[in-house]
Design a protein around this motif. Structure first.
Motif, PDB file in Angstrom:
ATOM      1  N   LEU A   1     -11.280   2.404   6.151  1.00  0.00           N
ATOM      2  CA  LEU A   1      -9.955   2.174   6.523  1.00  0.00           C
ATOM      3  C   LEU A   1      -9.127   3.353   6.815  1.00  0.00           C
ATOM      4  CD1 LEU A   1     -11.350  -0.449   5.380  1.00  0.00           C
ATOM      5  CD2 LEU A   1      -8.945  -1.394   5.370  1.00  0.00           C
ATOM      6  N   LEU A   2      -8.552   3.822   7.965  1.00  0.00           N
ATOM      7  CA  LEU A   2      -7.682   4.886   7.929  1.00  0.00           C
ATOM      8  C   LEU A   2      -6.293   4.084   7.717  1.00  0.00           C
ATOM      9  CD1 LEU A   2      -8.803   6.287  11.604  1.00  0.00           C
ATOM     10  CD2 LEU A   2      -9.409   7.276   8.891  1.00  0.00           C
ATOM     11  N   SER A   3      -6.070   2.872   7.939  1.00  0.00           N
ATOM     12  CA  SER A   3      -5.128   2.160   7.776  1.00  0.00           C
ATOM     13  C   SER A   3      -5.310   0.544   7.442  1.00  0.00           C
ATOM     14  CB  SER A   3      -3.837   2.227   8.841  1.00  0.00           C
ATOM     15  OG  SER A   3      -4.257   1.735   9.954  1.00  0.00           O
ATOM     16  N   LYS A   4      -4.244  -0.315   7.361  1.00  0.00           N
ATOM     17  CA  LYS A   4      -4.490  -1.685   7.483  1.00  0.00           C
ATOM     18  C   LYS A   4      -5.219  -2.306   8.750  1.00  0.00           C
ATOM     19  CE  LYS A   4      -1.274  -2.867   3.941  1.00  0.00           C
ATOM     20  NZ  LYS A   4      -0.168  -3.833   3.500  1.00  0.00           N
ATOM     21  N   ARG A   5      -5.017  -1.358   9.897  1.00  0.00           N
ATOM     22  CA  ARG A   5      -5.394  -1.963  10.976  1.00  0.00           C
ATOM     23  C   ARG A   5      -6.509  -0.974  11.636  1.00  0.00           C
ATOM     24  NH1 ARG A   5      -0.406  -3.212  15.153  1.00  0.00           N
ATOM     25  NH2 ARG A   5      -0.508  -0.765  14.797  1.00  0.00           N
ATOM     26  N   THR A   6      -6.777   0.240  11.334  1.00  0.00           N
ATOM     27  CA  THR A   6      -7.862   1.061  11.872  1.00  0.00           C
ATOM     28  C   THR A   6      -8.791   1.524  10.831  1.00  0.00           C
ATOM     29  OG1 THR A   6      -5.801   1.605  13.304  1.00  0.00           O
ATOM     30  CG2 THR A   6      -7.756   3.022  13.311  1.00  0.00           C
ATOM     31  N   ASP A   7      -9.864   1.330  11.305  1.00  0.00           N
ATOM     32  CA  ASP A   7     -11.293   2.057  10.605  1.00  0.00           C
ATOM     33  C   ASP A   7     -12.252   2.437  11.419  1.00  0.00           C
ATOM     34  OD1 ASP A   7     -11.581  -0.920  11.746  1.00  0.00           O
ATOM     35  OD2 ASP A   7     -13.437  -0.855  10.318  1.00  0.00           O
ATOM     36  N   VAL A   8     -12.951   3.249  10.567  1.00  0.00           N
ATOM     37  CA  VAL A   8     -14.069   4.056  11.477  1.00  0.00           C
ATOM     38  C   VAL A   8     -15.272   3.761  10.812  1.00  0.00           C
ATOM     39  CG1 VAL A   8     -12.803   6.131  12.317  1.00  0.00           C
ATOM     40  CG2 VAL A   8     -13.527   6.331  10.162  1.00  0.00           C
TER      41      VAL A   8
END
Length: 383
Positions: A336-343
């Protein structure tokens, strides 16, 4: 004259003040009414680069694909408080392919019996009522097996490299359906019925009401670290000539959390009539005369950190009366790069024998009897 003018001025001021108070009251009441209802726009954009070998067309393939860990989608959901604990609810959800902008969920069925429909909200389209932990909804809705798979498949019934690769019904949506959900403490009870579960094959048939009928039920228990479920569904064939043919499934699954590890195990029984249409999925999958199969899976999720999760799982399909029993192993890493974005990165290996044709993306996506390895790297953004 001066007295009358003063009186008129006082009356004017009084009327102005009363009008202002009334306007404020109207404004407050509108605000209160607005606060009792809401509509939310939401969505997921998921895209990645995939490489697979031994494709059904022969050779390897590298491509950009949409919807890997989650199907790309956008939707609207709303709720209105009707008072006394009663609420009106709705959800409209459209699936799309982010790599080329086309809509998803437009084709249903298997093989030569596949049908194409025009669906604006192909993922979900329903409206209903909820009251103190109970809910009744009508429309195109996720099947109960789909909801069970999302909760009890370690891969969450993702679009690729999951239990969905072994059984298309694990991500089924049901047209013309009524669904009841009741929460009673740690137990959730559900029932679902449809008058025509796939309108890609036509509407309800007068005088032949069992054509395309569907019914299902499920019980789920969740308390503390333990969750478990059982479910059953039956769907009748979509043609009048074969409508006594059916496809039946039963599942049992559980999960348990120990510290930063969550373990999963599940079982699905499938029995399909040879006359079932759109197709007997076991025969399409294995090119055999089999009419029953058992599917087993087990796996775990390990939260290395709150932002980094590893998932490992294995699936095995035991097809009755044939040796074409494939299995699929999957390993996935999500950051998770943030609560809304992941790789994420996911790798899968499908093992086939005796002519079975299970690929990492489902049956028929690999040359029969060949094994297949697939790797996908992508990103997902939620809004």
């Amino acid at each position: 004259m001066s007295f009358n003018k003063a009186s008129q001025n006082a009356n004017s001021k009084s009327r102005f003040m009363l009008g202002a108070v009334a306007a404020a009251g109207v404004s407050l009441s509108c605000g209160a009414a607005h606060a009792q209802s809401s509509v939310t726009l939401y969505g997921i954009a998921d895209v990645g680069i995939e490489h697979i070998n031994n494709t059904s067309a022969g050779g390897a393939q590298t491509r950009e694909v949409s919807g890997n860990l989650s199907g790309s989608r956008w939707g609207l959901k709303g709720v209105e408080d009707l008072g006394g604990g009663m609420k009106a609810i709705f959800q409209l959800e459209n699936g799309f392919n982010i790599n080329d902008g086309t809509t998803a969920q437009s084709t249903r069925g298997l093989g030569a019996n596949a049908a194409t429909t025009s669906r604006l909200f192909g993922r979900q389209a329903w409206v209903g009522l909820s009251y103190k932990g109970q809910q009744l909804t009508f429309g195109r809705q996720n099947s109960l097996l789909y909801e069970q798979a999302v909760a009890f498949d370690p891969m969450g019934a993702s679009s690729r490299y999951s239990v969905l690769s072994l059984d298309y019904a694990m991500a089924a949506r049901i047209d013309n359906s009524a669904k009841y959900t009741g929460v009673f403490g740690p137990v959730t009870a559900q029932a679902m019925y449809s008058t025509r579960y796939d309108t890609g094959y036509g509407a309800e048939v007068p005088g032949a009401e069992i054509t395309g009928r569907f019914f299902s039920g499920a019980l789920t228990f969740a308390q503390g670290p333990l969750a478990a479920s059982v479910s059953y569904e039956q769907r009748n064939s979509n043609t009048v000539a074969t409508n006594t043919g059916s496809e039946r499934r039963a599942t049992a699954a559980a999960s348990y959390v120990i510290g930063s590890v969550k373990g999963f195990a599940g079982y699905r029984y499938l029995r399909a009539s040879n006359a079932f249409l759109p197709a007997n999925p076991i025969r399409v999958a294995n090119g055999s005369d089999a009419s029953a199969a058992n599917l087993y899976w087990a796996g775990a999720q390990y939260s290395v950190t709150p932002a980094f999760v590893l998932t490992a799982t294995a699936y095995y399909q035991d097809v009755h009366s044939t040796g074409a029993d494939p299995w699929l192993a999957v390993l996935s890493a999500d950051y998770l790069l943030s609560k809304r974005t992941d790789v994420y990165a996911t790798a899968g290996f499908a093992h086939n024998k005796d002519g079975s044709a299970l690929g990492v993306n489902g049956y028929g996506t690999v040359a029969p009897g060949y094994n297949q390895t697939g790797v996908v790297i992508g990103m997902r953004q939620k809004f």
